[in-house]
Design a protein around this motif. Sequence first.
Motif, PDB file in Angstrom:
ATOM      1  N   TYR A 138       0.826  -1.213   0.000  1.00 56.42           N
ATOM      2  CA  TYR A 138       0.000   0.000   0.000  1.00 56.42           C
ATOM      3  C   TYR A 138       0.862   1.266   0.000  1.00 56.42           C
ATOM      4  O   TYR A 138       0.462   2.287  -0.568  1.00 56.42           O
ATOM      5  N   TYR A 139       2.037   1.183   0.602  1.00 51.48           N
ATOM      6  CA  TYR A 139       2.959   2.320   0.572  1.00 51.48           C
ATOM      7  C   TYR A 139       3.369   2.636  -0.857  1.00 51.48           C
ATOM      8  O   TYR A 139       3.337   3.804  -1.290  1.00 51.48           O
ATOM      9  N   PHE A 140       3.737   1.622  -1.610  1.00 48.28           N
ATOM     10  CA  PHE A 140       4.176   1.835  -2.990  1.00 48.28           C
ATOM     11  C   PHE A 140       3.019   2.203  -3.915  1.00 48.28           C
ATOM     12  O   PHE A 140       3.246   2.752  -4.997  1.00 48.28           O
ATOM     13  N   LEU A 141       1.789   1.932  -3.476  1.00 45.13           N
ATOM     14  CA  LEU A 141       0.622   2.378  -4.244  1.00 45.13           C
ATOM     15  C   LEU A 141       0.203   3.792  -3.858  1.00 45.13           C
ATOM     16  O   LEU A 141      -0.744   4.333  -4.433  1.00 45.13           O
ATOM     17  N   GLY A 142       0.887   4.380  -2.863  1.00 44.89           N
ATOM     18  CA  GLY A 142       0.654   5.776  -2.524  1.00 44.89           C
ATOM     19  C   GLY A 142      -0.315   6.042  -1.384  1.00 44.89           C
ATOM     20  O   GLY A 142      -0.741   7.189  -1.196  1.00 44.89           O
ATOM     21  N   TYR A 143      -0.642   5.027  -0.593  1.00 47.24           N
ATOM     22  CA  TYR A 143      -1.560   5.225   0.534  1.00 47.24           C
ATOM     23  C   TYR A 143      -0.785   5.761   1.740  1.00 47.24           C
ATOM     24  O   TYR A 143       0.144   5.119   2.223  1.00 47.24           O
ATOM     25  N   SER A 144      -1.212   6.909   2.247  1.00 47.42           N
ATOM     26  CA  SER A 144      -0.468   7.601   3.297  1.00 47.42           C
ATOM     27  C   SER A 144      -0.458   6.844   4.624  1.00 47.42           C
ATOM     28  O   SER A 144       0.495   6.958   5.399  1.00 47.42           O
ATOM     29  N   PHE A 145      -1.513   6.047   4.906  1.00 52.02           N
ATOM     30  CA  PHE A 145      -1.569   5.349   6.197  1.00 52.02           C
ATOM     31  C   PHE A 145      -0.465   4.304   6.330  1.00 52.02           C
ATOM     32  O   PHE A 145      -0.129   3.891   7.436  1.00 52.02           O
ATOM     33  N   ALA A 146       0.107   3.871   5.198  1.00 46.23           N
ATOM     34  CA  ALA A 146       1.127   2.818   5.237  1.00 46.23           C
ATOM     35  C   ALA A 146       2.514   3.365   5.567  1.00 46.23           C
ATOM     36  O   ALA A 146       3.382   2.622   6.044  1.00 46.23           O
ATOM     37  N   SER A 157       2.926  -4.547  -5.869  1.00 44.65           N
ATOM     38  CA  SER A 157       2.354  -3.248  -6.244  1.00 44.65           C
ATOM     39  C   SER A 157       2.623  -2.960  -7.720  1.00 44.65           C
ATOM     40  O   SER A 157       1.759  -2.404  -8.412  1.00 44.65           O
ATOM     41  N   LEU A 158       3.794  -3.347  -8.201  1.00 48.67           N
ATOM     42  CA  LEU A 158       4.101  -3.177  -9.630  1.00 48.67           C
ATOM     43  C   LEU A 158       3.206  -4.056 -10.486  1.00 48.67           C
ATOM     44  O   LEU A 158       2.729  -3.636 -11.550  1.00 48.67           O
ATOM     45  N   LYS A 159       2.975  -5.296 -10.023  1.00 43.83           N
ATOM     46  CA  LYS A 159       2.073  -6.189 -10.755  1.00 43.83           C
ATOM     47  C   LYS A 159       0.677  -5.591 -10.851  1.00 43.83           C
ATOM     48  O   LYS A 159       0.015  -5.682 -11.893  1.00 43.83           O
ATOM     49  N   PHE A 160       0.229  -4.969  -9.751  1.00 45.17           N
ATOM     50  CA  PHE A 160      -1.093  -4.356  -9.735  1.00 45.17           C
ATOM     51  C   PHE A 160      -1.165  -3.192 -10.718  1.00 45.17           C
ATOM     52  O   PHE A 160      -2.147  -3.054 -11.457  1.00 45.17           O
ATOM     53  N   ARG A 161      -0.121  -2.362 -10.729  1.00 42.58           N
ATOM     54  CA  ARG A 161      -0.108  -1.212 -11.650  1.00 42.58           C
ATOM     55  C   ARG A 161      -0.072  -1.680 -13.107  1.00 42.58           C
ATOM     56  O   ARG A 161      -0.745  -1.103 -13.971  1.00 42.58           O
ATOM     57  N   ILE A 162       0.697  -2.722 -13.373  1.00 41.88           N
ATOM     58  CA  ILE A 162       0.768  -3.260 -14.737  1.00 41.88           C
ATOM     59  C   ILE A 162      -0.589  -3.826 -15.165  1.00 41.88           C
ATOM     60  O   ILE A 162      -1.036  -3.631 -16.310  1.00 41.88           O
ATOM     61  N   LYS A 163      -1.253  -4.498 -14.224  1.00 44.48           N
ATOM     62  CA  LYS A 163      -2.569  -5.064 -14.514  1.00 44.48           C
ATOM     63  C   LYS A 163      -3.564  -3.968 -14.882  1.00 44.48           C
ATOM     64  O   LYS A 163      -4.417  -4.149 -15.773  1.00 44.48           O
ATOM     65  N   LEU A 164      -3.477  -2.814 -14.221  1.00 43.43           N
ATOM     66  CA  LEU A 164      -4.379  -1.707 -14.528  1.00 43.43           C
ATOM     67  C   LEU A 164      -4.177  -1.169 -15.945  1.00 43.43           C
ATOM     68  O   LEU A 164      -5.107  -0.685 -16.579  1.00 43.43           O
TER      69      LEU A 164
END
Length: 317
Positions: free
Chosen positions: A244-252, A308-315
């Motif tokens: 979640y940190y690498f996806l940009g969520y501040s709480f992480a 997180s990279l896999k998730f971004r690539i999937k998008l």
Amino acid sequence: MHNCINMKQMISVLIATKNRDEDLAKCLNSILKNKKTDFEILVLDQSSNQLSKLLCDDINNKRVRYYHLQNKGKSVALNVGIKKAKGNIFAFTDDDCIVPNNWLDTINKIFLENKKASMIFGKSLPYKGKKNSNLICPSIFTSDAKRVLVKPVYHASNVGFGNNMAIKKQKKNYNLFFSNWLGPGTSAYAAEDADIILRFLINKKWIVYDPRMLVFHNRWLTPKENYQQLLKYLCGETACYGYYYFLGYSFAKPIIKNNFQDSLYKFKYLIKKYCLLDKDNNEKIFVGTFFLELFFRTKGLIIGLINSLKFRIKLLF
């Protein structure tokens, strides 16, 4: 598919298990003693032997549905169970837990009292603690304070644990499924429950903690075994929050920061002493603990980054 709860709705209990037939027997027997009649139990077995299957055959109860799966991890097993379950509420506990005979009725009652809740957690206590006074029981949650959560919290472990959790069937099922790269049986070892907590809160789902929902954890570890388990928890936690940190969520961010600051603090403290004698238990604490914890935390951070990279690539596709 409806998101309402009524007294007649079925609860599907999902139990992932592997090579723990004796523990599983105690768990199943405790669930089958529940007063609520409208429920089913899905045993999702990844054992290397037939003992758990034979156990379910011997129980010979139509409420128990047995599935043998390939060894791919707890999250994969639970996701299979979610797809096959017939209930409108999914209740989760572990094969080494024992539940009281009102557990299912309590789950149903809490959802009735909190109609906006999508997920609920309860208290987890050690089973026969006096008998195991020299050992340590992990994954214990003892808070007596009821609370409702509607936004990401500082730490998911402040919400509850996956050994005593229930979720309503969702209109959008992607919220329901566990991340296959987290949890026991994966390179991240743990934190599949933390991830689904955070995902529900990110998607503005209400989570309720109610101590009336109770299970007993019947797993006892030596101090050495408990430390080994702690290292796995560190890896899983850092993988989850790193994702979640690498996806940009501040709480992480504070979780990741505090994890590595903790390792650095221990290193600075221990390097001065190199070998510190603990007069209370006569055990030596070595600098090597720093390197172990740093290794597992770094491993977790890398796992979080990769996924997180896999998730971004999937998008993108």
